[in-house]
Design a protein around this motif. Structure first.
Motif, PDB file in Angstrom:
ATOM      1  N   SER A   1       6.134  61.432  36.110  1.00 54.20           N
ATOM      2  CA  SER A   1       7.299  61.187  36.459  1.00 54.20           C
ATOM      3  C   SER A   1       7.701  62.032  37.675  1.00 54.20           C
ATOM      4  N   SER A   2       8.649  61.550  38.897  1.00 49.05           N
ATOM      5  CA  SER A   2       8.640  62.679  39.443  1.00 49.05           C
ATOM      6  C   SER A   2       9.844  62.859  40.087  1.00 49.05           C
ATOM      7  N   GLU A   3      10.148  64.455  40.415  1.00 48.71           N
ATOM      8  CA  GLU A   3      11.459  64.780  41.579  1.00 48.71           C
ATOM      9  C   GLU A   3      11.946  64.116  42.567  1.00 48.71           C
ATOM     10  N   ASP A   4      11.062  63.622  43.293  1.00 49.57           N
ATOM     11  CA  ASP A   4      11.365  62.573  44.791  1.00 49.57           C
ATOM     12  C   ASP A   4      10.732  61.197  44.895  1.00 49.57           C
ATOM     13  N   GLY A   5      10.297  60.166  44.313  1.00 48.03           N
ATOM     14  CA  GLY A   5      10.161  59.761  43.047  1.00 48.03           C
ATOM     15  C   GLY A   5       8.413  59.225  44.002  1.00 48.03           C
ATOM     16  N   GLU A   6       7.385  59.747  45.020  1.00 44.88           N
ATOM     17  CA  GLU A   6       6.909  59.582  45.720  1.00 44.88           C
ATOM     18  C   GLU A   6       5.222  59.932  45.174  1.00 44.88           C
ATOM     19  N   LEU A   7       4.697  59.511  44.608  1.00 42.35           N
ATOM     20  CA  LEU A   7       3.101  59.662  44.376  1.00 42.35           C
ATOM     21  C   LEU A   7       2.161  59.539  44.593  1.00 42.35           C
ATOM     22  N   ASP A   8       2.026  60.160  45.585  1.00 42.94           N
ATOM     23  CA  ASP A   8      -0.124  59.680  46.390  1.00 42.94           C
ATOM     24  C   ASP A   8      -0.606  59.621  45.416  1.00 42.94           C
ATOM     25  N   SER A   9      -0.639  61.097  44.572  1.00 41.04           N
ATOM     26  CA  SER A   9      -1.919  61.648  44.054  1.00 41.04           C
ATOM     27  C   SER A   9      -1.919  61.957  42.632  1.00 41.04           C
ATOM     28  N   PHE A  10      -3.252  61.807  41.883  1.00 48.71           N
ATOM     29  CA  PHE A  10      -2.057  62.474  40.332  1.00 48.71           C
ATOM     30  C   PHE A  10      -3.406  62.138  39.901  1.00 48.71           C
ATOM     31  N   SER A  11      -3.556  63.616  38.568  1.00 48.21           N
ATOM     32  CA  SER A  11      -4.285  63.324  37.024  1.00 48.21           C
ATOM     33  C   SER A  11      -3.622  63.727  36.424  1.00 48.21           C
ATOM     34  N   PHE A  12      -3.916  63.138  35.305  1.00 45.23           N
ATOM     35  CA  PHE A  12      -3.608  63.529  34.190  1.00 45.23           C
ATOM     36  C   PHE A  12      -4.923  63.144  32.643  1.00 45.23           C
ATOM     37  N   HIS A  13      -4.358  63.810  31.958  1.00 49.02           N
ATOM     38  CA  HIS A  13      -4.765  63.972  30.060  1.00 49.02           C
ATOM     39  C   HIS A  13      -4.133  64.985  29.137  1.00 49.02           C
TER      40      HIS A  13
ATOM     41  N   GLY B   1      -3.833  58.008  46.572  1.00 45.79           N
ATOM     42  CA  GLY B   1      -3.518  57.330  47.125  1.00 45.79           C
ATOM     43  C   GLY B   1      -4.395  56.912  48.198  1.00 45.79           C
ATOM     44  N   GLU B   2      -5.216  57.629  48.337  1.00 49.61           N
ATOM     45  CA  GLU B   2      -5.909  57.501  49.859  1.00 49.61           C
ATOM     46  C   GLU B   2      -6.909  56.608  49.524  1.00 49.61           C
ATOM     47  N   SER B   3      -7.872  56.845  47.799  1.00 45.60           N
ATOM     48  CA  SER B   3      -8.989  56.233  48.004  1.00 45.60           C
ATOM     49  C   SER B   3      -8.252  54.106  47.041  1.00 45.60           C
ATOM     50  N   GLU B   4      -6.730  54.137  46.374  1.00 47.08           N
ATOM     51  CA  GLU B   4      -6.297  53.543  46.000  1.00 47.08           C
ATOM     52  C   GLU B   4      -6.983  53.199  44.597  1.00 47.08           C
ATOM     53  N   ASN B   5      -8.055  54.259  43.635  1.00 45.26           N
ATOM     54  CA  ASN B   5      -8.649  54.136  42.755  1.00 45.26           C
ATOM     55  C   ASN B   5      -7.352  54.486  42.125  1.00 45.26           C
ATOM     56  N   SER B   6      -7.102  53.886  40.709  1.00 48.98           N
ATOM     57  CA  SER B   6      -6.057  53.979  39.861  1.00 48.98           C
ATOM     58  C   SER B   6      -6.536  53.673  39.082  1.00 48.98           C
ATOM     59  N   GLN B   7      -6.371  53.976  37.974  1.00 49.83           N
ATOM     60  CA  GLN B   7      -6.991  54.167  36.343  1.00 49.83           C
ATOM     61  C   GLN B   7      -6.718  54.740  35.462  1.00 49.83           C
ATOM     62  N   THR B   8      -5.740  53.823  34.282  1.00 50.23           N
ATOM     63  CA  THR B   8      -6.224  54.624  33.270  1.00 50.23           C
ATOM     64  C   THR B   8      -6.287  54.303  31.886  1.00 50.23           C
TER      65      THR B   8
ATOM     66  N   GLU C   1     -12.417  53.963  12.471  1.00 51.89           N
ATOM     67  CA  GLU C   1     -11.480  52.350  13.091  1.00 51.89           C
ATOM     68  C   GLU C   1     -11.215  52.465  14.212  1.00 51.89           C
ATOM     69  N   VAL C   2     -11.726  51.923  15.261  1.00 51.55           N
ATOM     70  CA  VAL C   2     -11.316  52.321  16.902  1.00 51.55           C
ATOM     71  C   VAL C   2      -9.859  51.374  17.319  1.00 51.55           C
ATOM     72  N   HIS C   3      -9.480  51.529  18.564  1.00 49.84           N
ATOM     73  CA  HIS C   3      -8.145  50.826  18.959  1.00 49.84           C
ATOM     74  C   HIS C   3      -8.049  51.421  20.642  1.00 49.84           C
ATOM     75  N   GLY C   4      -8.477  51.006  21.642  1.00 49.53           N
ATOM     76  CA  GLY C   4      -7.985  51.381  22.789  1.00 49.53           C
ATOM     77  C   GLY C   4      -7.326  50.868  23.928  1.00 49.53           C
ATOM     78  N   GLU C   5      -7.260  50.795  24.529  1.00 54.30           N
ATOM     79  CA  GLU C   5      -7.304  50.382  25.398  1.00 54.30           C
ATOM     80  C   GLU C   5      -7.263  50.862  27.443  1.00 54.30           C
ATOM     81  N   TYR C   6      -7.451  49.920  28.433  1.00 56.80           N
ATOM     82  CA  TYR C   6      -7.383  50.673  29.716  1.00 56.80           C
ATOM     83  C   TYR C   6      -6.887  49.951  30.837  1.00 56.80           C
ATOM     84  N   ARG C   7      -6.501  50.395  32.117  1.00 55.42           N
ATOM     85  CA  ARG C   7      -5.905  49.649  33.163  1.00 55.42           C
ATOM     86  C   ARG C   7      -6.929  49.950  34.510  1.00 55.42           C
ATOM     87  N   VAL C   8      -7.155  49.085  34.753  1.00 53.24           N
ATOM     88  CA  VAL C   8      -7.792  49.613  36.035  1.00 53.24           C
ATOM     89  C   VAL C   8      -7.165  48.834  37.324  1.00 53.24           C
ATOM     90  N   LEU C   9      -6.507  49.133  38.420  1.00 56.18           N
ATOM     91  CA  LEU C   9      -6.001  48.375  39.692  1.00 56.18           C
ATOM     92  C   LEU C   9      -7.361  48.121  40.194  1.00 56.18           C
TER      93      LEU C   9
END
Length: 126
Positions: A17-29, A74-81, A90-98
């Motif tokens: 989430s973002s206060e101003d809605g502008e998220l150019d680069s971020f990561s989380f885990h 945002g600079e390299s346009e690398n986006s994935q989760t 038992e393993v369950h997973g999902e990944y997404r790549v732009l």
């Protein structure tokens, strides 16, 4: 609140989430695990004949974990989760790549001893 397309993609997944809605680069885990239940002591035969000990001691427990991570640059346009959880065998997973063409590749997978590894691939517009 105004989001860029990719920020909106991550926000819809409930990941950022973002206060101003502008998220150019971020990561989380996030991680929990790696095991649950009682750890059992096991004796492992030594296969290295150069060592004096003929066996060693190790410990095992039930695999039980979950993790989530993502990155957007945002600079390299690398986006994935990536999300994965494991409970025993038992393993369950999902990944997404732009992808460079603007589509999001979504791979959902499961793995277990009876059916093996299975994955489905889907492509969605951002």
């Amino acid at each position: 609140m105004k989001f860029s397309k990719i920020s909106h993609f991550f926000a819809l997944m409930g990941l950022v989430s973002s206060e101003d809605g502008e998220l150019d680069s971020f990561s989380f885990h996030k991680f929990s695990g790696p095991v649950s239940g009682e750890a059992r002591r096991i004796i492992v035969p030594n296969t290295n004949h150069n060592q004096q000990e003929s066996q060693s001691v190790d410990f095992i427990a039930r695999p039980d974990y979950s993790f989530t991570y993502g990155v957007h640059d945002g600079e390299s346009e690398n986006s994935q989760t990536h999300r994965e959880s494991r409970n025993g065998d038992e393993v369950h997973g999902e990944y997404r790549v732009l992808q460079p063409d603007g589509l999001v590749r979504i791979v959902r997978y499961t793995a277990d001893p009876s059916t093996g590894f299975k994955a489905t691939v889907e492509y969605a517009p951002l």
